[in-house]
Design an enzyme around this catalytic site. Structure first.
Site, PDB file in Angstrom:
ATOM      1  CG  LEU A  43      40.777  24.275 -12.599  1.00  0.00           C
ATOM      2  CD1 LEU A  43      41.890  23.317 -12.993  1.00  0.00           C
ATOM      3  CD2 LEU A  43      41.155  25.053 -11.345  1.00  0.00           C
ATOM      4  CG  HIS A  47      42.312  28.511 -11.604  1.00  0.00           C
ATOM      5  ND1 HIS A  47      41.019  28.769 -12.002  1.00  0.00           N
ATOM      6  CD2 HIS A  47      42.350  28.773 -10.269  1.00  0.00           C
ATOM      7  CE1 HIS A  47      40.308  29.151 -10.959  1.00  0.00           C
ATOM      8  NE2 HIS A  47      41.089  29.167  -9.898  1.00  0.00           N
ATOM      9  CD  GLN A 167      48.732  42.033  -9.700  1.00  0.00           C
ATOM     10  OE1 GLN A 167      49.585  41.670 -10.515  1.00  0.00           O
ATOM     11  NE2 GLN A 167      48.191  43.249  -9.741  1.00  0.00           N
ATOM     12  CG  ASP A 169      42.034  35.908  -5.254  1.00  0.00           C
ATOM     13  OD1 ASP A 169      40.955  36.459  -5.002  1.00  0.00           O
ATOM     14  OD2 ASP A 169      42.151  35.006  -6.109  1.00  0.00           O
ATOM     15  CD  GLN A 172      43.669  33.307  -1.555  1.00  0.00           C
ATOM     16  OE1 GLN A 172      42.545  33.018  -1.185  1.00  0.00           O
ATOM     17  NE2 GLN A 172      44.130  32.964  -2.749  1.00  0.00           N
ATOM     18  CB  SER A 209      36.746  35.668 -11.126  1.00  0.00           C
ATOM     19  OG  SER A 209      36.115  35.135  -9.974  1.00  0.00           O
ATOM     20  CB  SER A 210      35.554  30.352 -10.354  1.00  0.00           C
ATOM     21  OG  SER A 210      36.835  29.769 -10.521  1.00  0.00           O
TER      22      SER A 210
END
Length: 331
Positions: A43, A47, A167, A169, A172, A209-210
């Protein structure tokens, strides 16, 4: 996850569908609204922004952490995906916690097993035809099949009132909203799938991003090239030039950065897509058209071994149900 020793946490940890359903049943009896944030862990602030939005709008909030094997193609290293459960729980506690964290294992989510090779998979899977083959789907053909399948399972277990996706993604989020509509889901209803603006690094606007954790220090210096290229394309588009010119200039920018970067860089794509059909926009698209239906300007860039994605909205983000950027939650 349920077979492993769990870290201590002030947050209730639900380790299988049965325990999560029991928790949900209690909430149902109290007529409480449930916000849901589905994650694969590792996270970051993006997130946590989703979680804050959920906490503001709902009586209860649950977060899931599950690294979904069906989202990884055979050539992608599932085992290398960062797993930081203790850090994740601390991050949630630091913003005031959530009401539950759902931590299923692979056996819980795929009772009869799962392999990464689509051709070898057996059982029930969810596919959003057309939507899943555009944009990211052109480069990752089975990715959205894996996403739609696992999210359907999560929705069936959690039965959320509202759900929150980022947003970053965007494909998705829009694909899952369409899935909710097509499958006549009531938890959540399509209108209750909310999109939260992309969280960015404050120094260079790199989308959080992870996967950013994979970047070396030298790669990190040029990782925002995609955002800068998309910003250039947006500016070109808004001057009235063609889609082809937008893409050509943004690609040229990435190539100029690559030539002086000193690290490996490879542009996967930069494209403009209709936000309803997700089909590629032609050169005849005008600003009048996207006044009522925005255009998605998106791209993917390899920096070293890390694949980064990003997007900007051409038109009014509110028309896509994208929420305000920030919320304040008392903790």
């Amino acid at each position: 996850m349920s077979s492993l020793k769990l870290p201590e946490s002030t947050i209730p940890l639900l380790t299988n569908p049965t325990s999560c359903r029991e928790w949900r049943q209690q909430i149902r009896g109290d007529h409480k609204s449930v916000g849901f944030v589905a994650t694969m862990g590792a996270l970051h602030a993006g997130h946590l922004s989703l979680v804050r939005h959920s906490k503001q709008a709902n009586d209860k909030t649950v977060v899931s952490i599950f690294v979904n094997p069906a989202q990884f193609a055979p050539h992608e290293d599932l085992s290398a995906y960062p797993r930081t459960i203790e850090q994740d729980l601390r991050g949630l506690e630091e913003i005031g916690g959530v009401d539950a964290v759902f931590l299923p294992g692979v056996k819980d989510m795929y009772p009869f097993g799962i392999v990464q090779d689509v051709e070898q998979q057996r059982g029930t899977f969810v596919e959003v035809k057309g939507y899943g083959s555009e944009m990211e789907g052109r480069s990752r053909p089975s990715f959205f099949r894996g996403v739609a399948t696992v999210v359907t399972k999560l929705f069936n277990v959690v039965e959320p009132t509202r759900v929150y996706f980022g947003q970053k993604d965007i494909q998705q989020a829009l694909l899952l909203r369409r899935m909710c509509s097509d499958l006549l889901l009531s938890h959540p209803e399509p209108r209750n799938l909310h999109i939260v603006p992309t969280e960015r690094d404050r120094t260079d606007n790199l989308a959080l991003s992870s996967r950013n954790a994979y970047l070396s220090s030298e790669e990190r210096k040029v990782a925002n090239a995609l955002y800068r290229a998309l910003s250039l394309a947006k500016g070109v588009w808004e001057t009235g030039l063609s889609k082809s010119e937008c893409v050509a200039r943004s690609r040229g920018f990435v190539e100029s950065v690559r030539d002086n970067a000193g690290v490996e860089m490879r542009l996967d794509y930069i494209e403009l897509n209709d936000s309803d059909s997700l089909e590629v926009v032609g050169d005849d698209k005008t600003k009048v058209d996207y006044g009522t239906r925005p255009v998605l300007l998106s791209g993917a860039l390899w920096v070293g071994r890390t694949r980064l994605i990003d997007n900007l909205i051409l038109g009014d983000p509110a028309l896509l149900g994208i929420l305000d950027s920030h919320v304040e939650v008392k903790v």
